[in-house]
Design a protein around this motif. Structure first.
Motif, PDB file in Angstrom:
ATOM      1  N   SER A 105      -2.518 100.073  -6.959  1.00 42.90           N
ATOM      2  CA  SER A 105      -1.916  98.538  -6.904  1.00 42.90           C
ATOM      3  C   SER A 105      -3.108  97.614  -7.573  1.00 42.90           C
ATOM      4  O   SER A 105      -4.019  97.939  -8.060  1.00 42.90           O
ATOM      5  CB  SER A 105      -2.013  98.205  -5.266  1.00 42.90           C
ATOM      6  OG  SER A 105      -3.331  98.572  -4.999  1.00 42.90           O
ATOM      7  N   TYR A 135      -3.853  93.187  -7.730  1.00 37.38           N
ATOM      8  CA  TYR A 135      -3.589  92.138  -6.759  1.00 37.38           C
ATOM      9  C   TYR A 135      -4.317  91.120  -7.815  1.00 37.38           C
ATOM     10  O   TYR A 135      -4.994  91.263  -8.861  1.00 37.38           O
ATOM     11  CB  TYR A 135      -4.653  92.280  -5.592  1.00 37.38           C
ATOM     12  CG  TYR A 135      -4.305  93.236  -4.713  1.00 37.38           C
ATOM     13  CD1 TYR A 135      -3.429  92.968  -3.824  1.00 37.38           C
ATOM     14  CD2 TYR A 135      -4.812  94.503  -4.880  1.00 37.38           C
ATOM     15  CE1 TYR A 135      -2.713  93.814  -2.607  1.00 37.38           C
ATOM     16  CE2 TYR A 135      -4.223  95.484  -3.811  1.00 37.38           C
ATOM     17  CZ  TYR A 135      -3.340  95.145  -2.769  1.00 37.38           C
ATOM     18  OH  TYR A 135      -2.932  96.024  -1.888  1.00 37.38           O
ATOM     19  N   LEU A 154       4.997  90.918  -6.719  1.00 38.18           N
ATOM     20  CA  LEU A 154       5.508  90.422  -5.341  1.00 38.18           C
ATOM     21  C   LEU A 154       4.551  89.407  -4.518  1.00 38.18           C
ATOM     22  O   LEU A 154       3.188  89.769  -4.634  1.00 38.18           O
ATOM     23  CB  LEU A 154       5.899  91.351  -4.128  1.00 38.18           C
ATOM     24  CG  LEU A 154       6.915  92.492  -4.889  1.00 38.18           C
ATOM     25  CD1 LEU A 154       7.106  93.595  -3.603  1.00 38.18           C
ATOM     26  CD2 LEU A 154       8.165  91.891  -5.195  1.00 38.18           C
ATOM     27  N   TYR A 188       2.697  88.166  -1.550  1.00 34.63           N
ATOM     28  CA  TYR A 188       2.415  88.472  -0.004  1.00 34.63           C
ATOM     29  C   TYR A 188       1.538  87.519   0.762  1.00 34.63           C
ATOM     30  O   TYR A 188       1.196  87.910   1.687  1.00 34.63           O
ATOM     31  CB  TYR A 188       1.698  89.754  -0.277  1.00 34.63           C
ATOM     32  CG  TYR A 188       0.254  89.847  -0.888  1.00 34.63           C
ATOM     33  CD1 TYR A 188      -0.574  89.872   0.283  1.00 34.63           C
ATOM     34  CD2 TYR A 188       0.060  89.908  -2.090  1.00 34.63           C
ATOM     35  CE1 TYR A 188      -2.164  89.900  -0.115  1.00 34.63           C
ATOM     36  CE2 TYR A 188      -1.327  90.072  -2.435  1.00 34.63           C
ATOM     37  CZ  TYR A 188      -2.361  89.802  -1.622  1.00 34.63           C
ATOM     38  OH  TYR A 188      -3.536  89.759  -1.926  1.00 34.63           O
ATOM     39  N   GLY A 189       1.405  86.469  -0.083  1.00 36.33           N
ATOM     40  CA  GLY A 189       0.720  85.409   0.930  1.00 36.33           C
ATOM     41  C   GLY A 189       0.124  84.136   0.006  1.00 36.33           C
ATOM     42  O   GLY A 189       0.451  84.204  -1.232  1.00 36.33           O
ATOM     43  N   LYS A 209       1.017  90.785  -5.682  1.00 33.76           N
ATOM     44  CA  LYS A 209       0.554  92.314  -5.893  1.00 33.76           C
ATOM     45  C   LYS A 209       1.729  93.251  -6.344  1.00 33.76           C
ATOM     46  O   LYS A 209       2.626  92.814  -6.471  1.00 33.76           O
ATOM     47  CB  LYS A 209       0.142  92.886  -4.444  1.00 33.76           C
ATOM     48  CG  LYS A 209       1.369  93.071  -3.726  1.00 33.76           C
ATOM     49  CD  LYS A 209       0.755  93.646  -2.432  1.00 33.76           C
ATOM     50  CE  LYS A 209       2.241  93.912  -1.215  1.00 33.76           C
ATOM     51  NZ  LYS A 209       2.013  94.531   0.002  1.00 33.76           N
TER      52      LYS A 209
END
Length: 160
Positions: free
Chosen positions: A112, A114, A134, A136-137, A156
């Motif tokens: 992954s 980030y 995407l 994610y926060g 991420k």
């Protein structure tokens, strides 16, 4: 037609590779030149030589025109800094640099990637989304520039 030909010609001269000792001084100088654009987030020689730091650079005519610095954390990378010289933006340099980084990450068995990006940086968000990152926060008031606060978007990419 002329712009396409010029851009294509410029792109054919750009080389992408992992940072090596011979380019560390130049990268630090390049970052200092654009320190305001980088919000004073400058890497030093010590940081760039750490084993968990991975840096890709883009060069044209033996001069750095862009870079991507990421930190490896077990089986993932976190992109800490990604910058393209303003005179080379919009030509696909960032896209190619990010694509090379993702390919390299897969080869290193990374699962992954980030990053965080300023919410107002629509061009960067569009680029990351193109590569299937995407959201994610978020982090409210994460960046502070000239006394003003800006939100960050957390993104991420899960690799196969």
């Amino acid at each position: 037609m002329i712009k396409y030909f010029t851009t294509k010609r410029i792109m054919s001269r750009i080389k992408y590779f992992e940072l090596n000792d011979s380019f560390i001084d130049e990268l630090v100088c390049f970052q200092n030149e654009f320190s305001k654009d980088l919000n004073e987030n400058i890497s030093n020689h010590f940081t760039l030589k750490k084993s968990q730091i991975f840096t890709l650079i883009a060069c044209s005519r033996n001069s750095i025109i862009g870079f991507l610095i990421a930190q490896r954390i077990i089986d993932s990378f976190e992109i800490n800094s990604f910058f393209i010289s303003p005179s080379f933006r919009g030509m696909g340099v960032g896209e190619k640099l990010l694509g090379n980084f993702i390919k390299n990450s897969c080869e290193k068995k990374i699962t992954s990637i980030y990053l965080e990006v300023m919410k107002s940086n629509k061009i960067a968000i569009k680029l990351y989304s193109k590569f299937k990152f995407l959201i994610y926060g978020s982090r409210k008031d994460y960046y502070e520039i000239n006394g003003l606060k800006y939100d960050a978007i957390l993104m991420k990419l899960i690799l196969n």
